[in-house]
Write a protein that holds these residues in place. Structure first.
Motif, PDB file in Angstrom:
ATOM      1  N   SER A  29       0.820  -1.207   0.000  1.00  0.00           N
ATOM      2  CA  SER A  29       0.000   0.000   0.000  1.00  0.00           C
ATOM      3  C   SER A  29       0.856   1.261   0.000  1.00  0.00           C
ATOM      4  CB  SER A  29      -0.921   0.014   1.224  1.00  0.00           C
ATOM      5  OG  SER A  29      -1.505   1.292   1.394  1.00  0.00           O
ATOM      6  N   ALA A  30       1.850   1.301   0.878  1.00  0.00           N
ATOM      7  CA  ALA A  30       2.588   2.545   1.106  1.00  0.00           C
ATOM      8  C   ALA A  30       3.406   2.985  -0.099  1.00  0.00           C
ATOM      9  CB  ALA A  30       3.489   2.388   2.324  1.00  0.00           C
ATOM     10  N   PHE A  31       3.898   2.026  -0.902  1.00  0.00           N
ATOM     11  CA  PHE A  31       4.803   2.382  -1.996  1.00  0.00           C
ATOM     12  C   PHE A  31       4.169   2.218  -3.379  1.00  0.00           C
ATOM     13  CE2 PHE A  31       7.376   1.495   1.698  1.00  0.00           C
ATOM     14  CZ  PHE A  31       8.169   2.628   1.740  1.00  0.00           C
ATOM     15  N   ARG A  32       2.865   1.919  -3.398  1.00  0.00           N
ATOM     16  CA  ARG A  32       2.143   1.886  -4.667  1.00  0.00           C
ATOM     17  C   ARG A  32       2.129   3.289  -5.273  1.00  0.00           C
ATOM     18  NH1 ARG A  32      -3.715   2.014  -5.051  1.00  0.00           N
ATOM     19  NH2 ARG A  32      -3.567   2.203  -2.794  1.00  0.00           N
ATOM     20  N   ARG A  33       2.410   3.373  -6.557  1.00  0.00           N
ATOM     21  CA  ARG A  33       2.513   4.671  -7.260  1.00  0.00           C
ATOM     22  C   ARG A  33       3.541   5.589  -6.584  1.00  0.00           C
ATOM     23  NH1 ARG A  33      -1.713   5.540 -10.958  1.00  0.00           N
ATOM     24  NH2 ARG A  33      -3.536   4.209 -10.691  1.00  0.00           N
ATOM     25  N   ALA A  34       4.604   5.010  -6.059  1.00  0.00           N
ATOM     26  CA  ALA A  34       5.640   5.766  -5.337  1.00  0.00           C
ATOM     27  C   ALA A  34       5.043   6.548  -4.172  1.00  0.00           C
ATOM     28  CB  ALA A  34       6.405   6.688  -6.286  1.00  0.00           C
ATOM     29  N   GLY A  35       4.024   5.972  -3.540  1.00  0.00           N
ATOM     30  CA  GLY A  35       3.401   6.618  -2.387  1.00  0.00           C
ATOM     31  C   GLY A  35       2.460   7.748  -2.723  1.00  0.00           C
ATOM     32  N   GLN A  36       2.215   7.997  -3.988  1.00  0.00           N
ATOM     33  CA  GLN A  36       1.387   9.134  -4.412  1.00  0.00           C
ATOM     34  C   GLN A  36      -0.067   8.705  -4.569  1.00  0.00           C
ATOM     35  OE1 GLN A  36       4.416  11.655  -7.178  1.00  0.00           O
ATOM     36  NE2 GLN A  36       4.122   9.518  -7.737  1.00  0.00           N
ATOM     37  N   VAL A  37      -0.646   8.291  -3.465  1.00  0.00           N
ATOM     38  CA  VAL A  37      -2.030   7.826  -3.429  1.00  0.00           C
ATOM     39  C   VAL A  37      -2.685   8.461  -2.213  1.00  0.00           C
ATOM     40  CG1 VAL A  37      -3.560   5.824  -3.319  1.00  0.00           C
ATOM     41  CG2 VAL A  37      -1.359   5.631  -4.477  1.00  0.00           C
ATOM     42  N   CYS A  38      -3.883   8.990  -2.388  1.00  0.00           N
ATOM     43  CA  CYS A  38      -4.537   9.646  -1.259  1.00  0.00           C
ATOM     44  C   CYS A  38      -4.838   8.663  -0.142  1.00  0.00           C
ATOM     45  CB  CYS A  38      -5.808  10.366  -1.718  1.00  0.00           C
ATOM     46  SG  CYS A  38      -6.999   9.302  -2.552  1.00  0.00           S
TER      47      CYS A  38
END
Length: 497
Positions: A280-289
């Motif tokens: 979860s934390a590093f999906r999309r380099a962390g760029q997730v709301c």
């Protein structure tokens, strides 16, 4: 009607207003965050005149579109979904290049975007059906129905542009509204193409796309014919939108940031928990709301959890979003890169245990893009800047706690309230803790939705994480307003006279 996308050369897109694409007078360049020198394409740099033309076209199309049947709308949405599917491979390549998320993630996002158009009709007839209340033999009755607003402005961000676009325009259109869509200038190409696909299938003026910077956003928010604004982005921009909307008392729907806590209870499966939290934390380099932004772990288990988390994060491979070996791409833009880099540097300066992890796929090209290695901070304090702020990047703090009550209090000690998670082998215990967290959504033993959660959960947050809800059977209600008719019979004697 397949909309071919040529990804071998820069894509050049104009405004799409009243069923026609218009050649731009000026353009916004879209650069590849994996290789900033690479021009992915251009979009038209709109003006306030373009906004006025788009809103007027939407307003003119609104009465006829509102009069279409639910069945006709659903059939058209199925065609839109089919067209999105038909260009999914090319669209995934394009959006990975402008957004920076790895292509596999974008490909899944496109499936979700098409699914949003297919699924929005599941509850449409029920939501639009009037409810009649009869009072008895005197003939009096009340009919409560729902009507569209008219013109809805949909303003979408860069981080998950396609699914967020579909999650706005599909329910807005299903409710009978017309739309003016404004993409983010940091990732406008895929959104413009999704809008163009929808616009080419629907009647002219029902969907319009205008790109641009601040002037375009201000003109759209302040236009007198816009009846509702749906915005996803940051809180600072949302406050600006709300102030502008207040001048005309325009309705707003906001999906804003989150600083999602993950509470790891002392009976959690630490290996599974570390693995899923990293996902979860590093999906999309962390760029997730909604992603794990801070982790609370029992002090006695901090060392073991930190070891497992670091091992898992170290397996991430960082590289070009189109490199099939990459599991994490770059950050989207230079501003976000500098923000996250600053948070990391200040954590190092404070003496925290900062671990930069992962494998760099192409060290020679590292400085050509907005790359950062995934980072964990294994001894963060609850009051650290990195814990208090939404970092929106690939850096994750872990905080120790001593009691369950302390963990809950720290999780709730934030201005945000979007998503959260609780991790435990006991589902009953986890559910009790989940009920005490101040957020719109809490997930047990994951920080990603299950299939039933994706379908049924209203997506939104408490506090400064938003106003209103998206997705699920409830999302369409954001784009409907009540209209009631109270029919009262005349007195009998007067009616006869």
């Amino acid at each position: 009607m397949t909309h071919a996308i040529d990804t071998t050369a820069p894509v050049r897109l104009g405004q799409f207003i009243d069923g026609r694409e218009q050649a731009p007078a000026a353009v916004i360049e879209v650069r590849n965050p994996s290789r900033v020198a690479h021009l992915v394409g251009t979009v038209a740099a709109g003006t306030s005149a373009d906004v006025d033309a788009a809103v007027r076209a939407a307003a003119a199309a609104a009465p006829a579109w509102a009069a279409t049947s639910a069945e006709d709308r659903i059939a058209l949405f199925a065609r839109i979904a089919d067209e999105i599917d038909a260009v999914a491979d090319e669209l995934a390549t394009l959006v990975a290049q402008e957004n920076g998320s790895v292509r596999e993630i974008i490909r899944r996002e496109i499936i979700g975007a098409a699914g949003a158009f297919r699924g929005v009709g599941d509850h449409l007839a029920d939501k639009l059906a009037p409810v009649r209340h009869d009072s008895g033999p005197d003939g009096a009755s009340v009919v409560v129905s729902r009507r569209p607003y008219g013109v809805v402005a949909c303003i979408v961000p860069w981080n998950a542009p396609l699914i967020l676009t579909a999650n706005k325009i599909a329910p807005a259109l299903a409710a009978g509204n017309t739309v003016v869509l404004k993409p983010s200038p940091f990732a406008p190409l895929g959104v413009t193409l999704i809008g163009r696909i929808a616009a080419s299938i629907l009647p002219a003026g029902v969907v319009n796309v205008v790109n641009g910077e601040g002037e375009v956003g201000a003109a759209l928010i302040g236009h007198p014919a816009v009846r509702k604004i749906s915005f996803t982005g940051g809180g600072q921009t949302a406050r600006h939108v709300m102030r502008q909307a207040a001048d005309r008392l325009t309705g707003v729907h906001f999906e804003l940031g989150g600083n999602d806590p993950a509470i790891v209870l002392d009976d959690a499966d630490l290996a599974v928990t570390a693995d899923r939290i990293a996902d979860s934390a590093f999906r999309r380099a962390g760029q997730v709301c909604f992603a794990v932004k801070r982790v609370y772990v029992p002090r006695a288990q901090l060392a073991e959890f930190g070891r497992l988390l670091a091992e898992r994060v170290d397996r991430i491979t960082v590289g070009d979003a189109l490199d099939p070996r990459a599991t994490m791409g770059p950050l989207n833009n230079a501003g976000q890169l500098e923000k996250v880099r600053g948070l990391r540097e200040r954590a190092v300066a404070a003496g925290r245990d900062v671990r930069e992890l992962g494998t760099v796929l192409d060290a020679g090209a590292w400085d050509e893009g907005h790359f950062l290695r995934p980072t964990v901070v294994l001894d963060a304090a609850h009051d650290d800047e990195l814990v208090r702020e939404e970092q929106f990047g690939p850096i994750l703090p872990v905080v120790a706690y001593d009691t369950e009550e302390e963990a809950i209090a720290m999780a709730n000690d934030t201005e945000y309230g979007l998503c959260s998670s609780v991790w435990s082998r006991s589902l009953e215990r986890a559910a009790r803790v989940a009920d005490r967290i101040e957020s719109g959504m809490t997930i047990v033993n994951s920080h990603l939705f299950s299939p039933v959660g994706t379908r049924e959960i209203p997506f939104g947050g408490w506090k400064q994480s938003g106003i209103g809800w998206e997705g699920s059977p409830y999302g369409i209600e954001e784009y409907l307003q009540f209209h009631s008719v109270d029919v009262q019979a005349l007195p009998q004697a007067r009616a006869q006279g």
